[in-house]
Motif scaffolding. Structure first.
Motif, short mmCIF file in Angstrom:
data_model
loop_
_atom_site.label_atom_id
_atom_site.label_comp_id
_atom_site.label_asym_id
_atom_site.label_seq_id
_atom_site.Cartn_x
_atom_site.Cartn_y
_atom_site.Cartn_z
N SER A 89 -12.29 -7.54 21.21
CA SER A 89 -12.08 -7.61 19.90
C SER A 89 -10.72 -7.51 19.37
O SER A 89 -10.00 -6.71 19.97
N TYR A 112 -14.50 -11.49 19.10
CA TYR A 112 -14.91 -10.60 17.91
C TYR A 112 -13.54 -10.44 17.02
O TYR A 112 -12.83 -9.72 17.55
N TYR A 338 -22.88 -6.08 16.01
CA TYR A 338 -22.19 -6.16 17.20
C TYR A 338 -23.37 -6.54 18.50
O TYR A 338 -23.10 -7.11 19.52
N PHE A 341 -23.54 -10.03 18.72
CA PHE A 341 -22.43 -10.70 19.54
C PHE A 341 -22.65 -10.25 21.02
O PHE A 341 -22.69 -11.38 21.75
#
Length: 387
Positions: A89, A112, A338, A341
């Motif tokens: 991320s 991300y 998330y 994800f």
């Protein structure tokens, strides 16, 4: 309803770039990613100051030898390990996003990224091509899209409950920067520096959030045809970046849209709403009351739908974490994104298709293009420009 059962077979080995000591957004990323045990934070380059970053990483129980001085070292060293990271991320200032995301994808990592993912459409196209080439997943941090009532609105529109869409009214207009707070706040100072923030301030910082909610809820054939933007710098020291902007849009098919992006809406706590008006009815969602969705039919009393109720679509209740009446908020919304994800990574690595929507690289590119077109329109004196 989600009862805490695992959603991926094995937690994703995950790292962060940025998000170190004093970073509010870093805390939100970690709290959301780790909430459902879909990720394990095993490495990071948390700070531009290597010693401070290492100390912070260790405070998160990350092994000292996996707290790296910079993202280049992070990617290179983790690639050597049999248990190296699978995803990263990016929670750093805007001007760093493109190079870090590019390096991460080239290193074979899923990404991300905070928005904006880059500064211009040329960079966005390069990232899109890189995602296509590598086959990796890239998410852009539109965390509000994880609220369940956004899914309810999406399904209502798809089922024709509102009829043909006529008007989309969006705003994210808070008042916390109605004076030059950046003089005493480093976390705001870089946002009003064109070299670090990019070509805009509030258009990219807050305006793209409701824009993506509209993109997530509206039919795919509803594309922006042209737009007109007027932007202002009410705090003079912020020029050439705006702290207020009004954007009018015309969609293919005849609908119109409006986005108010502002940080000088004095007195407003948050001011993040979206209203979608159809020929038969309207819906409205307010981020300050995220567990409700207003549904209004002409000639009838206003209906307020609540999260976790049986009258909602199953898709709108799938991510509920607790029964109705109990409030859910920002952390749950981000955790839902998330979770998507993680599931997208798992499906991709198994060679299976990802069969659900998410804020991916295409959404990131759309946000970059919208900001670019708004700036183009405003800098020409507020004229209509083709999209």
């Amino acid at each position: 309803m989600y009862y805490g059962e695992k959603r991926v077979e094995t937690p994703i080995r995950w790292a962060m770039v940025g998000g170190g000591k004093g970073s509010q957004i870093g805390y939100i990323h970690r709290s959301s990613a780790l909430r459902d045990f879909n990720f394990q934070l095993v490495a990071g380059a948390f700070d531009i100051d290597a010693a401070r970053g290492k100390a912070f990483g260790e405070s998160l129980h990350v092994a000292a030898d996996r707290c790296y001085p910079d993202y280049q070292t992070l990617f290179a060293e983790e690639a050597k390990r049999p248990d190296g990271i699978q995803a990263v991320s990016i929670a750093t200032p805007n001007f760093t996003h493109f190079e870090i995301a590019k390096a991460a994808l080239n290193a074979g990592l899923h990404v991300y990224c905070e928005k904006p993912m880059c500064f211009n459409t040329e960079e966005a196209a390069e990232l899109e091509a890189l995602v296509e080439k590598t086959g990796k997943i890239m998410f852009v941090s539109y965390g509000y899209a994880g609220h369940q009532m956004i899914e309810q609105g999406r399904k209502m529109i798809a089922d024709g409950v509102l009829g043909k869409i006529r008007i989309v009214k969006m705003q994210f207009a808070h008042g916390y920067h109605n004076v030059a707070v950046e003089k005493n706040a480093a976390s705001t100072a870089w946002r009003v520096d064109p070299k670090k923030s990019g070509p805009s301030y509030v258009l990219g910082d807050v305006g793209t959030h409701p824009l993506y909610l509209a993109e997530a809820m509206l039919p795919e054939e509803m594309k922006v045809k042209r737009l007109l933007c007027s932007r202002q710098s009410f705090v003079e020291s912020r020029k050439p970046l705006e702290d207020n902007a009004m954007t009018l849009m015309e969609y293919e098919g005849g609908a119109v849209g409006y986005v108010w992006s502002s940080c000088v809406n004095a007195g407003a706590m948050f001011g993040h709403t979206i209203r979608i008006v159809g020929e038969k009815a309207s819906i409205e969602w307010n981020a300050e009351f995220p567990n409700q969705l207003a549904y209004e039919v002409q000639g009838e009393p206003q209906h307020i739908m609540h999260r976790a109720m049986d009258y909602l679509y199953p898709e709108a209740t799938a991510d509920d974490r607790i029964g109705g009446g109990h409030p859910e908020g920002l952390f749950e919304s981000w955790a839902n994104i998330y979770s998507r994800f993680a599931r997208a990574i798992e499906l991709t690595e198994k060679g299976e298709p990802v069969d659900f929507w998410y804020p991916g690289v295409r959404a990131g590119a759309e946000g970059v293009k919208w900001v670019e077109k708004c700036v183009e329109s405003a800098d020409q004196g507020g004229v209509w420009v083709d999209y």
